[in-house]
Structures are given as C-alpha cells and as structure tokens.
Design an enzyme around this catalytic site. Structure first.
Site, mmCIF file in Angstrom:
data_model
loop_
_atom_site.group_PDB
_atom_site.id
_atom_site.type_symbol
_atom_site.label_atom_id
_atom_site.label_comp_id
_atom_site.label_asym_id
_atom_site.label_seq_id
_atom_site.Cartn_x
_atom_site.Cartn_y
_atom_site.Cartn_z
ATOM 1 N N ASP A 239 -4.861 3.549 -1.971
ATOM 2 C CA ASP A 239 -5.978 3.846 -1.078
ATOM 3 C C ASP A 239 -6.571 5.208 -1.393
ATOM 4 O OD1 ASP A 239 -6.111 1.554 0.749
ATOM 5 O OD2 ASP A 239 -4.076 2.147 1.310
ATOM 6 N N SER B 267 0.831 -1.200 0.000
ATOM 7 C CA SER B 267 0.000 0.000 0.000
ATOM 8 C C SER B 267 0.865 1.249 0.000
ATOM 9 C CB SER B 267 -0.893 0.016 1.242
ATOM 10 O OG SER B 267 -1.467 1.303 1.375
ATOM 11 N N HIS C 183 -8.295 0.781 -4.068
ATOM 12 C CA HIS C 183 -9.216 0.516 -2.968
ATOM 13 C C HIS C 183 -9.950 1.817 -2.674
ATOM 14 C CE1 HIS C 183 -9.536 -0.491 1.629
ATOM 15 N NE2 HIS C 183 -10.715 -0.481 1.031
ATOM 16 N N MET D 191 -9.229 7.846 -0.485
ATOM 17 C CA MET D 191 -10.090 8.200 0.661
ATOM 18 C C MET D 191 -10.638 9.605 0.456
ATOM 19 S SD MET D 191 -7.801 6.900 3.867
ATOM 20 C CE MET D 191 -6.887 5.347 3.832
ATOM 21 N N MET E 238 -12.179 3.989 -0.721
ATOM 22 C CA MET E 238 -12.855 4.217 0.564
ATOM 23 C C MET E 238 -13.574 5.551 0.450
ATOM 24 S SD MET E 238 -9.846 2.798 2.991
ATOM 25 C CE MET E 238 -8.700 2.940 1.615
ATOM 26 N N ASP F 92 -6.556 -6.573 4.359
ATOM 27 C CA ASP F 92 -5.941 -5.249 4.327
ATOM 28 C C ASP F 92 -6.003 -4.637 5.719
ATOM 29 O OD1 ASP F 92 -5.087 -2.678 3.762
ATOM 30 O OD2 ASP F 92 -6.812 -2.153 2.504
ATOM 31 N N HIS G 276 -1.113 -1.204 -4.159
ATOM 32 C CA HIS G 276 -2.423 -0.925 -3.563
ATOM 33 C C HIS G 276 -2.551 0.581 -3.359
ATOM 34 C CE1 HIS G 276 -5.886 -2.087 -0.996
ATOM 35 N NE2 HIS G 276 -5.515 -1.076 -0.224
ATOM 36 N N MET H 196 -11.468 -6.220 5.481
ATOM 37 C CA MET H 196 -10.617 -5.278 6.214
ATOM 38 C C MET H 196 -10.234 -5.898 7.553
ATOM 39 S SD MET H 196 -10.218 -2.662 4.262
ATOM 40 C CE MET H 196 -9.206 -1.784 5.460
HETATM 41 C C1 DX5 Z 1 -6.309 1.414 5.620
HETATM 42 C C2 DX5 Z 1 -5.882 1.124 4.216
HETATM 43 C C3 DX5 Z 1 -4.752 0.197 4.129
HETATM 44 C C4 DX5 Z 1 -3.480 0.702 4.768
HETATM 45 C C5 DX5 Z 1 -2.742 -0.490 5.281
HETATM 46 O O1 DX5 Z 1 -7.576 1.902 5.653
HETATM 47 O O2 DX5 Z 1 -6.946 0.569 3.461
HETATM 48 O O3 DX5 Z 1 -4.510 -0.216 2.793
HETATM 49 O O4 DX5 Z 1 -2.655 1.392 3.908
HETATM 50 O O5 DX5 Z 1 -1.651 -0.052 6.018
HETATM 51 P P1 DX5 Z 1 -0.946 -1.003 7.090
HETATM 52 O O6 DX5 Z 1 -0.454 -2.205 6.320
HETATM 53 O O7 DX5 Z 1 0.127 -0.181 7.656
HETATM 54 O O8 DX5 Z 1 -2.000 -1.397 8.084
HETATM 55 ZN ZN ZN Z 2 -6.453 -0.336 1.495
#
Ligand code: DX5
Ligand code: ZN
Length: 223
Positions: free
Chosen positions: A34, A8, A65, A36, A67, A174, A32, A136
């Site tokens: 993220d 990620s 991903h 958000m 969110m 994740d 990956h 998750m």
């Molecule tokens: C959290 C994200 C993850 C995050 C994981 O909401 O969706 O992808 O980056 O980070 P680590 O591996 O540090 O938990």
């Molecule tokens: Zn993620």
C-alpha cells in the site's frame, strides 16, 4: 479461475519487511504493498525505494496499490522496477487509459481501483484496458477497518459486467477481508483478496492465508 490471496504488508512490521514477506511465503500469491502519499489518503506509508528493496528480498510478486495523487506520473516507475501488478485509483488519474497502457507496456499487470462510493458502470468500456479491477471494501487509508457490506451489490454487478464481456480481468477486494467476511465477497464474485490485519494479526500468517483461501474457494460460485 483460482482464488488468490494478497496479504497486505500495511499491517506488518515495517522494520522487518523481508521477514514479514517470508512469513507468508509460499502460501501467498502476492504481497500487497500500500503506497500512500498523505494527499490522496490521510496516511503516509512507503514509496519506490522500499518497493525496490522488497523486490530484492522476496520472490513473491508485488501487488502495488497506489493510493496517491498523480498516479499518471508515478505509476510507471513501479512497473519498471519489477512490480507484478500496479493499481491506480480511477479518480486520482487524469489519463487512466494512457497510464494503464503504460503499466502494461512496462511488463506489469494493470489495475484500476474504485472507492466504496464510486460506481463501476462508468468504467465498463475500459475493461479491455485493465488486468484487475479493485473494489475497495473500506474507505482507503488505514488497515483494520470494518468490511463495508454496502459494496457487495457492486461486486456482483462488476462480476456480471466482466463475465458479460468474457474478460479475464481479476476482481480484487481490499479492506476488512477476514474469515468472517471473505465468503460474502467471494459469493458476490471477487476472486483476489487483500487481507492485512487478518493475516499479519494472526499467530501464524501463512496458515491464515491458507484458511482464507479455502473459505473463499468454497464460497466462490455459490450464489
Ligand atoms: C487500506 C489498504 C488495505 C489495508 C487492508 O486502505 O488499501 O490494503 O492494508 O487492511 P485490512 O485487511 O486490515 O483491512
Ligand atoms: Zn490496499
């Protein structure tokens, strides 16, 4: 199926994303990303313009991903831009079947994500609509959180469900995935692992990816 690792970039240096992508290539199967929106989760990261730039900067396929609220409205553009995989959150989508189909129609793999407290059973009949189920293992929003062992029974139930339907759906976890936790998740049946801080917090990110992969490969199938 082979174990896959998806580092990620949430935990990477956002000012040097091309270099950070290169730092895990060719070890990583995916990058990956993220996305958000500060509404679905209390954090704001990046969106389509950054994904488009990243697609030009790396050959590693992008595992986006989302969110975000209203994924029905925004997700197709990520598939259209060239993301290899686009995952939406079940509880944010108002028309998940339509959106998953649209993602596939536009050439990406379609993923459906569930938060730690959301059960998998209500989605059993949607298995044929998805290429990946994301469970998750932290509450979404931030990197560096602690892996939630409370999700392990759900990973097992999801694995049984997918196997019973003979579905070739990938099971991704994740959140909090590290050398200390990846074996538990793999033993429970996960086969795609997102790791942020465990990869980008390591001295050698590519080596961290390799060692996560070998731990998971050994643990997968052990019950
Ligand atoms: C959290 C994200 C993850 C995050 C994981 O909401 O969706 O992808 O980056 O980070 P680590 O591996 O540090 O938990
Ligand atoms: Zn993620």
């Amino acid at each position: 199926m082979a174990i896959q690792i998806s580092p990620s970039i949430l935990n990477a240096d956002f000012a040097h994303l091309a270099d950070e992508a290169a730092a895990v290539s060719p070890s990583a199967d995916w990058l990956h990303v993220d996305v958000m929106d500060n509404h679905f989760v209390p954090n704001l990261t990046l969106g389509l313009p950054v994904v488009e730039s990243l697609l030009k900067a790396t050959d590693t396929p992008l595992d986006c991903h989302l969110m975000i609220e209203e994924p029905d409205r925004w997700a197709p553009a990520y598939a259209e831009a060239g993301a290899g995989s686009v995952t939406i959150h079940a509880k944010a989508a108002s028309a998940p079947v339509r959106t998953l189909r649209e993602i596939r129609r536009l050439g990406a793999r379609a993923g459906l994500a569930l938060n730690p407290a959301e059960p998998v059973e209500p989605y059993a009949d949607l298995v044929g609509e998805m290429d990946m189920l994301l469970l998750m293992t932290v509450e979404p929003g931030f990197g560096g959180q602690k892996f939630l062992d409370v999700v392990l029974p759900k990973i097992r139930r999801a694995r049984e469900l997918l196997d019973s339907r003979q579905a070739s759906v990938w099971l991704q976890v994740d959140g909090g995935v590290s050398e200390a936790t990846i074996e538990r998740a793999a033993e429970a049946g996960a086969d795609v692992f997102v790791a942020g801080s465990a990869v980008y917090g390591a001295q050698d990110p590519a080596k961290a990816v390799d060692s996560l992969r070998s731990l998971a490969t050994r643990a997968y199938g052990r019950s």
